[in-house]
Design a protein around this motif. Structure first.
Motif, PDB file in Angstrom:
ATOM      1  N   GLU A  32       8.426   8.409  -8.314  1.00 44.94           N
ATOM      2  CA  GLU A  32       9.826   8.803  -8.171  1.00 44.94           C
ATOM      3  C   GLU A  32       9.908  10.174  -7.507  1.00 44.94           C
ATOM      4  O   GLU A  32       9.183  11.096  -7.858  1.00 44.94           O
ATOM      5  CB  GLU A  32      10.504   8.846  -9.550  1.00 44.94           C
ATOM      6  CG  GLU A  32      11.030   7.495 -10.005  1.00 44.94           C
ATOM      7  CD  GLU A  32      11.907   7.607 -11.230  1.00 44.94           C
ATOM      8  OE1 GLU A  32      13.042   7.101 -11.188  1.00 44.94           O
ATOM      9  OE2 GLU A  32      11.459   8.192 -12.233  1.00 44.94           O
ATOM     10  N   PRO A  36      10.478   7.274   0.499  1.00 46.37           N
ATOM     11  CA  PRO A  36      10.369   5.812   0.490  1.00 46.37           C
ATOM     12  C   PRO A  36       9.476   5.341   1.633  1.00 46.37           C
ATOM     13  O   PRO A  36       9.215   6.092   2.579  1.00 46.37           O
ATOM     14  CB  PRO A  36      11.813   5.351   0.690  1.00 46.37           C
ATOM     15  CG  PRO A  36      12.480   6.475   1.402  1.00 46.37           C
ATOM     16  CD  PRO A  36      11.835   7.727   0.878  1.00 46.37           C
ATOM     17  N   LEU A  51      15.726  -0.013  -2.512  1.00 44.56           N
ATOM     18  CA  LEU A  51      15.196   0.368  -3.820  1.00 44.56           C
ATOM     19  C   LEU A  51      15.453  -0.760  -4.802  1.00 44.56           C
ATOM     20  O   LEU A  51      16.605  -1.099  -5.095  1.00 44.56           O
ATOM     21  CB  LEU A  51      15.854   1.657  -4.299  1.00 44.56           C
ATOM     22  CG  LEU A  51      15.369   2.172  -5.664  1.00 44.56           C
ATOM     23  CD1 LEU A  51      13.879   2.516  -5.636  1.00 44.56           C
ATOM     24  CD2 LEU A  51      16.181   3.399  -6.092  1.00 44.56           C
ATOM     25  N   SER A  54      13.573   1.490 -10.606  1.00 43.31           N
ATOM     26  CA  SER A  54      12.890   2.712 -11.006  1.00 43.31           C
ATOM     27  C   SER A  54      12.398   2.494 -12.428  1.00 43.31           C
ATOM     28  O   SER A  54      13.190   2.191 -13.321  1.00 43.31           O
ATOM     29  CB  SER A  54      13.829   3.918 -10.944  1.00 43.31           C
ATOM     30  OG  SER A  54      14.253   4.171  -9.616  1.00 43.31           O
ATOM     31  N   SER A  59       9.094   4.367  -8.329  1.00 40.87           N
ATOM     32  CA  SER A  59      10.138   3.660  -7.585  1.00 40.87           C
ATOM     33  C   SER A  59       9.502   2.460  -6.906  1.00 40.87           C
ATOM     34  O   SER A  59       8.447   2.577  -6.275  1.00 40.87           O
ATOM     35  CB  SER A  59      10.773   4.575  -6.529  1.00 40.87           C
ATOM     36  OG  SER A  59      11.429   5.664  -7.141  1.00 40.87           O
ATOM     37  N   TRP A  61      10.119  -0.381  -4.116  1.00 45.11           N
ATOM     38  CA  TRP A  61      10.916  -0.672  -2.938  1.00 45.11           C
ATOM     39  C   TRP A  61      10.587  -2.077  -2.434  1.00 45.11           C
ATOM     40  O   TRP A  61       9.471  -2.559  -2.610  1.00 45.11           O
ATOM     41  CB  TRP A  61      10.639   0.344  -1.829  1.00 45.11           C
ATOM     42  CG  TRP A  61      10.961   1.755  -2.203  1.00 45.11           C
ATOM     43  CD1 TRP A  61      10.170   2.633  -2.878  1.00 45.11           C
ATOM     44  CD2 TRP A  61      12.170   2.449  -1.927  1.00 45.11           C
ATOM     45  NE1 TRP A  61      10.795   3.834  -3.049  1.00 45.11           N
ATOM     46  CE2 TRP A  61      12.031   3.758  -2.464  1.00 45.11           C
ATOM     47  CE3 TRP A  61      13.352   2.105  -1.271  1.00 45.11           C
ATOM     48  CZ2 TRP A  61      13.043   4.704  -2.367  1.00 45.11           C
ATOM     49  CZ3 TRP A  61      14.355   3.061  -1.165  1.00 45.11           C
ATOM     50  CH2 TRP A  61      14.191   4.346  -1.710  1.00 45.11           C
TER      51      TRP A  61
END
Length: 474
Positions: A32, A36, A51, A54, A59, A61
């Motif tokens: 996090e 990205p 996204l 979380s 995170s 993706w």
């Protein structure tokens, strides 16, 4: 990158195919706050990441994209990831199961643990796989419950009235523990390259939740603590094994309500399906309405049907073992393991029901069942020659094999035979080139279609590859 750094991916998931090509999702994991992943490039143009979730300081993706037949692959962050995009004609699948062990899996030497993954990667480099089928126990989450007051003694002791705050704390603890295991698997050397270039289709089994889930006493699984465990396991299964969230369930699984996470995919000449044997399971049933309605409605369209059953559908007379062990008090702790099997006294009606559906499908195309779960390699046949059904068991891509004596004893027992449906006897057979019914070696399976005909090869840790076995009857 290493899992401890919080990076993993891309990890491909197979969504389907049509005249527009192969439809895929690629997930990428970052800490996090980290940047990205960049746009994913295909011949059709760039695709931006979304996204997805979380969780536990990471995170996740996702890129959703398609590759046309013959397109060499996709490019992400300056690197081309080749993908076998021609699904008609000659194609190859790989099948694996049981990727871990119940105790100490996080502490194993990576080279030893992932030896068979390294061989699978070399096999892919020689002749690329179009799909990676994962038949259950992709992680071993049994120790995820350790370290929290509510689950330290799971499933022996379960608090009856935990507070909402304590349950929230447990959920956060379990998410961290599950993520740790998934990241170890997905970023492992020898595995990561495969996951980036071979799309996966996965079904879960008990260790993806906890040992014996659904065969444990319902006072445990139906408790508030048990339901938190299942909810977290399901969230992590969807996220890391399907690149999905609950919002994607109606599009990806046969039961749009999501009670059962069985899936079906069709490729040119092939129907693939996997019933979910965990989501609706309890001690007296294998599947509920969601699963059975999906199986009843399933009408294969391919020239060959592959069914993924996380627990072997064709097996020996384990009900006899169940009766014997339940009469011996010190052996009764094996009850949950035996309840997990289709052949259990508790599930024999459902077992026959599923076998009848398989025979229904066999009327129109050859059917091959793919299974894992037993940490051995074997095969089975059911029925007369004219309606023969094959089962191929490849179990233990990283789980170490049980002793040879266990395999020999099980093989002798399997010689008793079984015939749950009249006129359709089940026979446990040795692998091609082997003498004994069960091979106690780590293994994986490859499936090749050449000139329209399928064959299977087991790859064993010490014995090496078996001779090819034809799956289509003349």
């Amino acid at each position: 990158m290493a899992a401890t750094e919080g990076f993993a991916g891309p990890i491909l998931h197979f969504r389907g195919c049509d005249t527009g090509g192969m439809h895929l999702a690629a997930i990428t994991v970052r800490p996090e706050g980290a940047s990205p992943p960049g746009v994913l490039e295909t011949q059709a143009g760039p695709v931006a990441p979304v996204l997805l979730a979380s969780v536990a300081g990471l995170s996740v993706w996702r890129h959703d994209f398609s590759l046309a037949a013959g397109e060499p692959g996709y490019r992400l962050e300056g690197r081309l990831h080749p993908v076998a995009t021609r699904l008609d004609g000659d194609i190859r699948f790989a099948f694996v199961s049981c990727n871990g062990e119940e105790n100490g899996d996080l502490d194993r030497d990576s080279a030893e643990r992932n030896l068979m993954w390294a061989r699978l990667r070399a096999d892919h480099a020689r002749a690329p796989f179009a799909l990676l089928l994962q038949g259950g126990d992709q992680i071993y989450a049994d120790e995820a419950t350790h370290g929290h007051p509510l689950t330290e003694d799971w499933p022996k002791h379960v608090s009856r009235n935990p507070s909402a705050a304590d349950l929230d704390d447990l959920a956060a603890h379990l998410r961290r523990r599950f993520v740790e295991r998934y990241m170890m698997v997905l970023a492992a050397e020898g595995c990561a390259e495969l996951f980036a270039t071979v799309p996966s289709l996965s079904v879960w089994d008990d260790h993806d939740i906890c040992d014996g889930w659904g065969s444990l006493p319902e006072s445990r699984t139906n408790s508030a603590i048990g339901q938190v465990l299942f909810t977290v396991a399901r969230q992590m299964y969807l996220l890391f094994q399907h690149g999905a969230t609950e919002a994607d369930v109606p599009d990806l699984f046969m039961d749009p309500a999501g009670r059962n996470l069985g899936w079906r995919r069709d490729l040119p000449g092939v129907t693939l399906f996997a019933p979910d044997l965990r989501s609706e399971r309890h001690r007296n049933r294998v599947m509920g309405p969601g699963g059975w309605n999906a199986i009843k409605a399933l009408q294969p369209t391919g020239d060959h049907v592959f069914m993924v059953s996380s627990v072997p559908l064709l097996g020996p007379r384990l009900s006899l073992v169940e009766t014997l062990l339940m009469a011996i008090p010190r052996m009764q702790h094996y009850e949950d393991d035996l309840r997990d099997q289709w052949q259990s006294h508790a599930h024999r009606d459902e077992w026959r029901r599923m076998l009848r559906h398989v025979l229904r499908m066999r009327q129109t195309a050859p059917v091959t069942i793919l299974s894992g779960e037993i940490h051995l390699a074997t095969r089975a046949e059911m029925g007369p020659e004219a309606l023969l059904v094959h089962q191929l068991v490849a179990s233990g891509i990283s789980h170490r094999a049980p002793p040879q004596a266990y395999a020999r004893g099980l093989g002798l027992f399997a010689g008793l035979g079984e015939a749950p449906l009249p006129g359709h006897p089940i026979r446990i057979k040795p692998l091609p080139g082997h003498r004994h019914r069960y091979a106690a070696e780590r293994n994986y399976l490859t499936l090749d279609r050449r000139d329209g005909r399928w064959q299977a090869v087991w790859h064993l840790e010490d014995s090496g590859p078996t001779p090819p076995m034809a799956l289509d009857q003349d």
